[in-house]
Design an enzyme around this catalytic site. Structure first.
Site, mmCIF file in Angstrom:
data_model
loop_
_atom_site.group_PDB
_atom_site.id
_atom_site.type_symbol
_atom_site.label_atom_id
_atom_site.label_comp_id
_atom_site.label_asym_id
_atom_site.label_seq_id
_atom_site.Cartn_x
_atom_site.Cartn_y
_atom_site.Cartn_z
ATOM 1 N N ASP A 64 -2.639 9.711 1.638
ATOM 2 C CA ASP A 64 -2.476 11.096 1.196
ATOM 3 C C ASP A 64 -1.100 11.611 1.575
ATOM 4 O O ASP A 64 -0.628 11.393 2.700
ATOM 5 C CB ASP A 64 -3.546 11.983 1.844
ATOM 6 N N TYR A 69 5.758 17.674 2.495
ATOM 7 C CA TYR A 69 6.062 16.887 3.677
ATOM 8 C C TYR A 69 7.497 16.349 3.625
ATOM 9 O O TYR A 69 7.797 15.334 3.009
ATOM 10 C CB TYR A 69 5.075 15.732 3.819
ATOM 11 N N LYS A 95 -0.337 16.380 -3.951
ATOM 12 C CA LYS A 95 -0.707 17.783 -4.112
ATOM 13 C C LYS A 95 0.263 18.515 -5.040
ATOM 14 O O LYS A 95 1.399 18.065 -5.243
ATOM 15 C CB LYS A 95 -0.747 18.459 -2.737
#
Length: 348
Positions: A64, A69, A95
């Site tokens: 994930d 990030y 995401k």
């Protein structure tokens, strides 16, 4: 496993679980890419890539990440590692909700990352914004599709009083975009990734979700997701992936000076409660972090626990802890000392 689900390598020892009502199975232990975006300190590229490879070698087949990030850096690093593996050997989750642009004049919003790429992000939960975000992610990852796409941070934790408006924007835009993509084979499962159990409940009632990534709100320290969301997840066959099961670190380090809770220094009441939990764990010869990891896997709605790591050794420690059972007497003692809710299911 389901015939069409990605599978782990033959050396895997980590069991799989269905991801809700989707046609995906995921390893019960997943790899989280937040630290690979230089979360607290810059990380060497080679070390980051080796960490991902170690997770795959250990049989962890759920990976994930998110554009957040390191403003895309985590996706770049993870993509490099994954390109060396058969696409069918892992489940890939990322995401939407932010889009990024080059920042030649310097990054104004680091979003909590010590390093990362020289790109500036902005929230965009519109239909077009979600499509652009996902396209950017696939380019960074070097893939033509992802298995799981989650609407990210659409909760009061991130947006405060404007969270309601952001949630309505996401339902009208990003959710509608993602819901159309399984038919195009661009994604296989859709959901949200948030830090708030109430936001999970809201989306579970307002949309058709395959899965949810919930961070921090179901852990050995606190279980607010038990009140409404987790029963609803079972009812609606929503697979739950849990992040933040150490509550940003304190359930891994214990109640030491400087321990973090929800990304900040832990307050006195949290330090006191964690110290009490740790004492019970120590009486049973169980490390606090081991108990924290084992506990959350006891809930029937939980498909996977997603742990971040910054080194191959850390990955191997997580995998080893995952494999060790915890004595049932530990859970009984935590309940008797009112350190664990009576209605919290525990591992068999």
């Amino acid at each position: 496993m389901n015939a069409q689900a990605p599978v782990a390598s033959s050396s895997a020892t980590i069991p799989t679980r269905p991801l809700g009502g989707s046609r995906l199975d995921v390893t019960a232990l997943g790899f989280g890419g937040a630290p690979l975006g230089d979360l607290y300190a810059p990380l060497d590229d080679a070390a980051a890539i080796a960490t991902v490879e170690s997770a795959l070698d250990a049989g962890i087949a759920l990976v994930d990440t998110s554009p957040l990030y390191g403003r895309g850096l985590s996706e770049h690093r993870i993509g490099t590692a994954l390109r060396r593996r058969p696409r069918s050997s892992f489940v890939l989750s990322t995401k939407v909700g932010r889009v990024y642009s080059p920042a030649p004049g310097g990054v104004l919003r680091t979003e909590g990352y010590a390093g990362g790429l020289p790109h500036e992000g902005r929230f965009d939960y519109s239909y077009d914004g979600a499509m652009r975000s996902l396209e950017q992610s696939m380019l960074r990852l070097g893939v033509a599709s992802v298995d799981v796409a989650l609407i990210h941070d659409v909760d009061p934790w991130t947006h405060g009083e404007s969270a309601g408006a952001r949630q309505r924007e996401a339902l009208a835009g990003a959710y509608r975009a993602l819901a159309a993509l399984p038919a195009q084979r661009v994604v296989r499962a859709i959901g949200i990734g948030v830090n708030d159990a109430d936001a999970c409940e809201f989306f579970a009632r307002e949309a058709v979700l395959d899965c949810v990534m919930l961070a921090g709100r179901y852990s050995l320290l606190e279980q607010p997701a038990l009140d409404r969301f987790l029963p609803l997840a079972i009812e609606r066959r929503i697979g739950v992936m849990l992040g933040g099961v150490f509550n940003s670190g304190i359930l891994a380090t214990g109640a030491i000076a400087g321990a973090r809770y929800d990304y900040r220094p832990a307050p006195p009441d949290v330090l006191h409660r964690v110290a009490a939990i740790d004492r019970v764990c120590a009486a049973h010869g169980v490390a606090l972090a081991h108990a924290a990891l084992s506990f959350v896997l006891g809930h029937p709605a939980v498909s996977s626990v997603v742990l971040g790591a910054v080194s191959p050794d850390e990955v191997r420690r997580n995998a080893a802890a995952f494999a060790r059972p915890v004595p049932a007497a530990l859970w009984r003692d935590l309940r008797s000392e009112r350190l664990l809710r009576d209605d919290a299911p525990t591992p068999a």
